[in-house]
Design a protein around this motif. Structure first.
Motif, PDB file in Angstrom:
ATOM      1  N   GLN A  26       0.814  -1.208   0.000  1.00 25.98           N
ATOM      2  CA  GLN A  26       0.000   0.000   0.000  1.00 25.98           C
ATOM      3  C   GLN A  26       0.854   1.267   0.000  1.00 25.98           C
ATOM      4  O   GLN A  26       0.321   2.376   0.017  1.00 25.98           O
ATOM      5  CB  GLN A  26      -0.921   0.013   1.231  1.00 25.98           C
ATOM      6  N   VAL A  27       2.181   1.103   0.001  1.00 26.60           N
ATOM      7  CA  VAL A  27       3.097   2.248   0.054  1.00 26.60           C
ATOM      8  C   VAL A  27       3.729   2.449  -1.317  1.00 26.60           C
ATOM      9  O   VAL A  27       4.344   1.537  -1.868  1.00 26.60           O
ATOM     10  CB  VAL A  27       4.195   2.029   1.117  1.00 26.60           C
ATOM     11  N   GLU A  28       3.574   3.635  -1.850  1.00 27.89           N
ATOM     12  CA  GLU A  28       4.124   3.936  -3.172  1.00 27.89           C
ATOM     13  C   GLU A  28       5.639   3.780  -3.165  1.00 27.89           C
ATOM     14  O   GLU A  28       6.327   4.270  -2.275  1.00 27.89           O
ATOM     15  CB  GLU A  28       3.753   5.368  -3.570  1.00 27.89           C
ATOM     16  N   GLY A  29       6.171   3.090  -4.155  1.00 28.52           N
ATOM     17  CA  GLY A  29       7.611   2.919  -4.276  1.00 28.52           C
ATOM     18  C   GLY A  29       8.081   1.495  -4.069  1.00 28.52           C
ATOM     19  O   GLY A  29       9.141   1.111  -4.561  1.00 28.52           O
ATOM     20  N   PHE A  30       7.286   0.698  -3.336  1.00 26.87           N
ATOM     21  CA  PHE A  30       7.624  -0.716  -3.189  1.00 26.87           C
ATOM     22  C   PHE A  30       6.968  -1.505  -4.319  1.00 26.87           C
ATOM     23  O   PHE A  30       5.770  -1.356  -4.575  1.00 26.87           O
ATOM     24  CB  PHE A  30       7.141  -1.266  -1.846  1.00 26.87           C
ATOM     25  N   HIS A  31       7.747  -2.338  -5.001  1.00 23.22           N
ATOM     26  CA  HIS A  31       7.201  -3.092  -6.131  1.00 23.22           C
ATOM     27  C   HIS A  31       7.653  -4.548  -6.154  1.00 23.22           C
ATOM     28  O   HIS A  31       7.210  -5.333  -6.991  1.00 23.22           O
ATOM     29  CB  HIS A  31       7.594  -2.424  -7.453  1.00 23.22           C
ATOM     30  N   SER A  32       8.525  -4.932  -5.230  1.00 22.50           N
ATOM     31  CA  SER A  32       9.000  -6.310  -5.166  1.00 22.50           C
ATOM     32  C   SER A  32       8.904  -6.776  -3.717  1.00 22.50           C
ATOM     33  O   SER A  32       9.410  -6.100  -2.807  1.00 22.50           O
ATOM     34  CB  SER A  32      10.445  -6.407  -5.655  1.00 22.50           C
ATOM     35  N   PHE A  33       8.252  -7.926  -3.518  1.00 23.26           N
ATOM     36  CA  PHE A  33       7.900  -8.350  -2.163  1.00 23.26           C
ATOM     37  C   PHE A  33       8.335  -9.792  -1.934  1.00 23.26           C
ATOM     38  O   PHE A  33       7.923 -10.693  -2.660  1.00 23.26           O
ATOM     39  CB  PHE A  33       6.392  -8.207  -1.950  1.00 23.26           C
ATOM     40  N   ASP A  60      26.696   4.607   1.447  1.00 21.70           N
ATOM     41  CA  ASP A  60      25.662   5.647   1.533  1.00 21.70           C
ATOM     42  C   ASP A  60      24.314   4.992   1.224  1.00 21.70           C
ATOM     43  O   ASP A  60      24.260   3.863   0.722  1.00 21.70           O
ATOM     44  CB  ASP A  60      25.953   6.775   0.539  1.00 21.70           C
ATOM     45  N   ILE A  61      23.238   5.700   1.536  1.00 25.38           N
ATOM     46  CA  ILE A  61      21.888   5.209   1.245  1.00 25.38           C
ATOM     47  C   ILE A  61      21.177   6.220   0.350  1.00 25.38           C
ATOM     48  O   ILE A  61      21.597   7.375   0.222  1.00 25.38           O
ATOM     49  CB  ILE A  61      21.074   4.998   2.537  1.00 25.38           C
ATOM     50  N   GLN A  62      20.095   5.782  -0.261  1.00 23.41           N
ATOM     51  CA  GLN A  62      19.234   6.684  -1.026  1.00 23.41           C
ATOM     52  C   GLN A  62      18.207   7.290  -0.072  1.00 23.41           C
ATOM     53  O   GLN A  62      17.400   6.583   0.533  1.00 23.41           O
ATOM     54  CB  GLN A  62      18.540   5.910  -2.154  1.00 23.41           C
ATOM     55  N   GLU A  63      18.235   8.598   0.057  1.00 22.21           N
ATOM     56  CA  GLU A  63      17.426   9.250   1.085  1.00 22.21           C
ATOM     57  C   GLU A  63      15.927   9.165   0.821  1.00 22.21           C
ATOM     58  O   GLU A  63      15.127   9.359   1.742  1.00 22.21           O
ATOM     59  CB  GLU A  63      17.878  10.707   1.236  1.00 22.21           C
ATOM     60  N   GLU A  64      15.530   8.842  -0.391  1.00 29.02           N
ATOM     61  CA  GLU A  64      14.103   8.694  -0.674  1.00 29.02           C
ATOM     62  C   GLU A  64      13.478   7.517   0.081  1.00 29.02           C
ATOM     63  O   GLU A  64      12.253   7.437   0.220  1.00 29.02           O
ATOM     64  CB  GLU A  64      13.878   8.523  -2.171  1.00 29.02           C
ATOM     65  N   ILE A  65      14.325   6.615   0.589  1.00 25.17           N
ATOM     66  CA  ILE A  65      13.788   5.480   1.334  1.00 25.17           C
ATOM     67  C   ILE A  65      13.318   5.889   2.721  1.00 25.17           C
ATOM     68  O   ILE A  65      12.554   5.153   3.365  1.00 25.17           O
ATOM     69  CB  ILE A  65      14.852   4.348   1.440  1.00 25.17           C
ATOM     70  N   LEU A  66      13.732   7.050   3.197  1.00 28.75           N
ATOM     71  CA  LEU A  66      13.385   7.458   4.564  1.00 28.75           C
ATOM     72  C   LEU A  66      11.876   7.651   4.742  1.00 28.75           C
ATOM     73  O   LEU A  66      11.266   6.988   5.595  1.00 28.75           O
ATOM     74  CB  LEU A  66      14.161   8.718   4.955  1.00 28.75           C
ATOM     75  N   PRO A  67      11.211   8.538   3.993  1.00 24.08           N
ATOM     76  CA  PRO A  67       9.760   8.696   4.182  1.00 24.08           C
ATOM     77  C   PRO A  67       8.986   7.441   3.819  1.00 24.08           C
ATOM     78  O   PRO A  67       7.946   7.138   4.426  1.00 24.08           O
ATOM     79  CB  PRO A  67       9.405   9.866   3.263  1.00 24.08           C
ATOM     80  N   ARG A  68       9.486   6.683   2.864  1.00 18.57           N
ATOM     81  CA  ARG A  68       8.827   5.441   2.468  1.00 18.57           C
ATOM     82  C   ARG A  68       8.832   4.440   3.626  1.00 18.57           C
ATOM     83  O   ARG A  68       7.817   3.781   3.901  1.00 18.57           O
ATOM     84  CB  ARG A  68       9.562   4.855   1.256  1.00 18.57           C
ATOM     85  N   SER A  69       9.956   4.352   4.328  1.00 14.48           N
ATOM     86  CA  SER A  69      10.057   3.432   5.463  1.00 14.48           C
ATOM     87  C   SER A  69       9.195   3.899   6.624  1.00 14.48           C
ATOM     88  O   SER A  69       8.568   3.083   7.308  1.00 14.48           O
ATOM     89  CB  SER A  69      11.521   3.317   5.909  1.00 14.48           C
ATOM     90  N   VAL A  70       9.160   5.207   6.855  1.00 11.59           N
ATOM     91  CA  VAL A  70       8.305   5.750   7.917  1.00 11.59           C
ATOM     92  C   VAL A  70       6.850   5.388   7.656  1.00 11.59           C
ATOM     93  O   VAL A  70       6.123   4.944   8.565  1.00 11.59           O
ATOM     94  CB  VAL A  70       8.477   7.280   8.027  1.00 11.59           C
ATOM     95  N   GLU A  71       6.413   5.546   6.428  1.00 10.18           N
ATOM     96  CA  GLU A  71       5.028   5.247   6.088  1.00 10.18           C
ATOM     97  C   GLU A  71       4.737   3.761   6.273  1.00 10.18           C
ATOM     98  O   GLU A  71       3.671   3.380   6.777  1.00 10.18           O
ATOM     99  CB  GLU A  71       4.732   5.667   4.650  1.00 10.18           C
ATOM    100  N   LEU A  72       5.677   2.910   5.876  1.00 11.35           N
ATOM    101  CA  LEU A  72       5.494   1.470   6.060  1.00 11.35           C
ATOM    102  C   LEU A  72       5.323   1.120   7.536  1.00 11.35           C
ATOM    103  O   LEU A  72       4.382   0.406   7.913  1.00 11.35           O
ATOM    104  CB  LEU A  72       6.693   0.716   5.486  1.00 11.35           C
ATOM    105  N   LEU A  73       6.225   1.609   8.379  1.00  9.28           N
ATOM    106  CA  LEU A  73       6.156   1.267   9.801  1.00  9.28           C
ATOM    107  C   LEU A  73       4.906   1.848  10.448  1.00  9.28           C
ATOM    108  O   LEU A  73       4.304   1.222  11.332  1.00  9.28           O
ATOM    109  CB  LEU A  73       7.415   1.753  10.520  1.00  9.28           C
TER     110      LEU A  73
END
Length: 419
Positions: A344-351, A397-410
């Motif tokens: 349900q979180v935009e950006g995740f496509h492989s599970f 280093d990490i891709q910073e776009e993963i930060l809000p995506r991870s927050v939304e998931l949790l």
């Protein structure tokens, strides 16, 4: 509203290694307090005697003074003095319900960060300010995600309790055990731990991870008698020779038919000069296995070898456990729940439900096991981000776009369980 990128970069610029996360932990306390969380920290969050691999008092004090110079709140950080850097944020909802916990590690590594122009933090002005220390394993991102989640849950519009665990000293698998021993997760019904990267590409998520090894990290001290190596060698008792005897025999321990194993002596130090019989030596050794039982057997064999090697050379010895972990056995239904919410979180496509994780060892294992032993459930997720270099590398280093995506998931996971 928290600016996750700015927050992550601030943590990245001020990397603090295990049990010295004074500035980081103080910032966490301040933000959680501002969001209306009950905050538990200092000796209330950790069992002091259960901390493993604690730095020397001099190292702790130097890091403490540095944190004060770099803006740590004196009233808060005083309660963390001596290496009590865990922080627990607790938020009770509008009505009774389960307790859901999330773990976020905070510590950095003793790695000298790259100054090359193609290294993103260097190019964008947020390279480490502490030479020789670096966030080379995404824990700056993990801490940021934890605070972003706190902001999302600050309204308390749920049934039950949220417990956010900001853990020190994950590197070397040293910090979680003391949190467990303090009883912090004894009331937890569900626990979720995660790591960014670990070979998982951006857009992919593993709901559960297995393959973590049980491990014991030991520091052995050998005490002998110094003497002149030319004039009176027979009057000395060579501590370095005893340690070297132990090293060779430790690496001769046979493999096991009941589970794969790893053994390594990573440090052997001793002696002061060519003409002096060494009076002291130290060894750092680790055992690992896919089986907790096999690892325990390996540990006992290593202890026996150290004891008998010391006795051969008439030395005194002692052994400290400076780190440890156990395997993670995640609950499949919790992994499935995480994947359902990720869809349900935009950006995740492989599970992927469960995947082998070759990270080595993880002391979140103690937190998950304690919850499971008391009737709860847990899982360890791998959240993808492309990385330019391996974990623990000077160009990590990490891709910073993963930060809000991870927050939304949790946030979705928490509210799913706290309805």
């Amino acid at each position: 509203m928290l600016d996750l990128v700015t927050l992550r970069r601030d943590f990245h610029m001020h990397p603090e290694v295990g049990f010295t996360e004074f500035r980081t932990a103080t910032k966490v306390v301040e933000i959680l307090t501002s969001l209306g969380f009950e905050v538990i920290y200092g000796q209330d969050a950790m069992d002091g005697d259960s901390r493993r691999g604690l730095p020397s008092e001099a190292v702790l004090e130097k890091a403490y003074e540095r944190a004060l110079r770099d803006g740590a709140n004196p009233a808060i950080v005083e309660k963390m003095r001596g290496g009590y850097t865990a922080v627990i944020g607790v938020k009770k909802g509008k009505s009774a319900g389960p307790t859901v916990a999330f773990r976020f590690d905070m510590d950095a590594l003793p790695v000298l960060e790259s100054k090359d122009g193609d290294h993103f933090p260097q190019a964008n002005g947020f390279r480490s300010h502490y030479e020789g220390n670096m966030h080379a394993c995404a824990h700056d991102g993990h801490t940021t995600i934890g605070l972003g989640l706190a902001e999302k849950l600050a309204d308390g519009d749920f049934s039950g309790t949220i417990k956010l665990i900001f853990q020190p000293a994950e590197e070397g698998v040293r910090g979680a055990y003391s949190i467990v021993q303090k009883g912090i997760v004894d009331d937890v019904d569900y626990i979720f731990c995660h790591h960014l990267g670990v070979g998982v590409p951006l857009g992919e998520i593993h709901g559960g991870s297995h393959g973590f090894l049980a491990t014991t990290k030991m520091l052995a001290h050998f005490h002998g008698v110094s003497s002149h190596a030319g004039a009176s060698p027979e009057q000395g008792k060579n501590a370095l020779l005893g340690a070297a005897t132990a090293l060779l025999n430790i690496h001769a321990i046979p493999r096991f038919s009941t589970g794969s194993t790893r053994i390594n002596v990573g440090v052997l130090e001793g002696g002061t000069a060519a003409n002096i019989i060494p009076a002291y030596a130290k060894m750092v050794v680790e055992t690992r296995s896919v089986s907790e039982e096999v690892n325990a057997e390996l540990e006992q064999r290593v202890r026996n070898i150290i004891a008998h090697s010391a006795a051969m050379h008439e030395l005194e010895h002692e052994i400290e456990v400076v780190g440890g972990a156990i395997p993670i056995n995640y609950d499949v239904d919790m992994a499935e729940l995480a994947l359902e919410e990720a869809k349900q979180v935009e950006g995740f496509h492989s599970f992927v439900n469960g995947a082998y994780n070759a990270m080595g060892s993880e002391d979140a294992s103690f937190l998950i096991k304690r919850v499971q032993d008391r009737g709860g459930k847990g899982t360890y997720m791998s959240i993808g981000t492309d990385i330019p270099a391996p974990h623990h590398h000077q160009k990590f280093d990490i891709q910073e776009e993963i930060l809000p995506r991870s927050v939304e998931l949790l946030n979705r996971i928490a509210r799913r369980l706290l309805t």
